[in-house]
Design a protein around this motif. Structure first.
Motif, PDB file in Angstrom:
ATOM      1  N   ALA A  74       6.777   5.089  33.535  1.00  0.00           N
ATOM      2  CA  ALA A  74       7.127   5.379  32.144  1.00  0.00           C
ATOM      3  C   ALA A  74       6.896   6.847  31.813  1.00  0.00           C
ATOM      4  N   ALA A  75       5.928   7.477  32.475  1.00  0.00           N
ATOM      5  CA  ALA A  75       5.647   8.894  32.266  1.00  0.00           C
ATOM      6  C   ALA A  75       6.464   9.791  33.190  1.00  0.00           C
ATOM      7  N   ALA A  76       7.423   9.208  33.918  1.00  0.00           N
ATOM      8  CA  ALA A  76       8.275   9.958  34.853  1.00  0.00           C
ATOM      9  C   ALA A  76       7.442  10.646  35.929  1.00  0.00           C
ATOM     10  N   GLU A  77       6.396   9.977  36.387  1.00  0.00           N
ATOM     11  CA  GLU A  77       5.544  10.497  37.453  1.00  0.00           C
ATOM     12  C   GLU A  77       5.700   9.637  38.697  1.00  0.00           C
ATOM     13  N   ASP A  78       5.315  10.207  39.829  1.00  0.00           N
ATOM     14  CA  ASP A  78       5.386   9.489  41.096  1.00  0.00           C
ATOM     15  C   ASP A  78       4.327   8.388  41.101  1.00  0.00           C
ATOM     16  N   ARG A  89       5.033  14.907  49.025  1.00  0.00           N
ATOM     17  CA  ARG A  89       5.783  14.737  47.777  1.00  0.00           C
ATOM     18  C   ARG A  89       5.334  15.745  46.724  1.00  0.00           C
ATOM     19  N   LEU A  90       4.012  15.954  46.649  1.00  0.00           N
ATOM     20  CA  LEU A  90       3.506  16.910  45.666  1.00  0.00           C
ATOM     21  C   LEU A  90       3.940  18.324  46.003  1.00  0.00           C
ATOM     22  N   ALA A  91       3.983  18.646  47.296  1.00  0.00           N
ATOM     23  CA  ALA A  91       4.418  19.985  47.698  1.00  0.00           C
ATOM     24  C   ALA A  91       5.904  20.189  47.434  1.00  0.00           C
ATOM     25  N   ALA A  92       6.690  19.124  47.565  1.00  0.00           N
ATOM     26  CA  ALA A  92       8.138  19.239  47.358  1.00  0.00           C
ATOM     27  C   ALA A  92       8.523  19.237  45.886  1.00  0.00           C
ATOM     28  N   ARG A 147      -3.760   8.823  28.310  1.00  0.00           N
ATOM     29  CA  ARG A 147      -2.919   9.996  28.503  1.00  0.00           C
ATOM     30  C   ARG A 147      -2.823  10.384  29.978  1.00  0.00           C
ATOM     31  N   ARG A 148      -3.701   9.799  30.793  1.00  0.00           N
ATOM     32  CA  ARG A 148      -3.692  10.043  32.232  1.00  0.00           C
ATOM     33  C   ARG A 148      -3.855   8.717  32.957  1.00  0.00           C
ATOM     34  N   ALA A 149      -3.246   8.621  34.134  1.00  0.00           N
ATOM     35  CA  ALA A 149      -3.341   7.386  34.912  1.00  0.00           C
ATOM     36  C   ALA A 149      -4.756   7.134  35.401  1.00  0.00           C
TER      37      ALA A 149
END
Length: 234
Positions: A133-137, A208-211, A61-63
């Motif tokens: 696949a999880a739509a994450e960076d 990226r996380l801040a944006a 469930r988590r990378a």
């Protein structure tokens, strides 16, 4: 079916990397009849590692779970160090008289280094696919460029020769100080390069996380976008 082909491609890429490392080490250490067992061991480990990553990919469930699996597989890859009997059984097949007494160390390196390389490649590619696949960076702090450069620098005849000469000091070796200095400077340069790349990647990832919008802001942003699209269509 797409996932099957994707994991097959990941396995092939990791297998090529592992076999290139094994062949380079085998050629440098003068591997003989025992090298066939080394190759089979490396190939078998890449299959085992891929099955472990595939199971983690399906259940995670988590990378971060993939990172724990990679650490566990890295520990398994170090098994030849803790199993001298296995290495000796492979070394007994060697018929090279010039490697008597040192074949155990070379066989251990021929098994461990390619296996670790395969774990690293599979972890990077499986993690990338999972996060997409999880739509994450899928951007990571791991210094991939420095890792590739280190592999090319170390796993070549000159790099291996300098490492071997630096580690095996002999009173009659007048060039030891030179080779040790070059080896130490090269390793230090690789460490500095890795640190700089990690620093740059960390800065990029933080930006990226801040944006990116927070989970609370994401629904309102999506609603505003839908409202804007409705106005344009009207």
């Amino acid at each position: 079916m797409a996932a099957v082909f994707a994991f097959l491609g990941i396995w092939l890429i990791s297998l090529v990397v592992a076999l290139l490392a094994a062949l380079q080490l085998g050629d440098f250490f003068g591997a003989n009849n025992e090298f066939g067992l080394v190759i089979l061991g490396v190939m078998g480990f890449t299959v085992f590692a891929l099955l472990a990553f595939a199971l983690a990919y399906a259940l995670a469930r988590r990378a971060a779970v993939l990172a724990f699996v990679a650490l566990a597989l890295a520990a398994v890859a170090l098994a030849p160090v803790a199993l001298p009997g296995l290495v000796q059984a492979i070394a007994d097949r060697s018929t090279n008289p010039y490697t008597v007494g040192i074949e155990n160390t070379s066989i251990t390196l021929e098994l461990v280094i390619p296996a670790l390389a395969a774990v690293l490649v599979q972890w990077g590619l499986v993690r990338r696919r999972w996060r997409r696949a999880a739509a994450e960076d899928d951007f990571t702090r791991w210094p991939w460029i420095a890792t590739a450069v280190a592999g090319l620098v170390v796993l070549n005849p000159f790099g291996l020769a300098f490492l071997q000469s630096s580690l095996q000091r002999s009173p009659s070796d007048l060039m030891w100080q030179f080779t040790a200095t070059v080896t130490g400077a090269g390793l230090a340069a690789l460490l500095v390069m890795a640190w700089i790349e990690c620093y740059i990647r960390d800065r990029i990832l933080n930006r990226r996380l801040a944006a990116s919008p927070s989970p609370q802001e994401a629904p309102s942003i999506a609603a505003r976008r839908q409202g804007g699209s409705a106005k344009l269509s009207a």
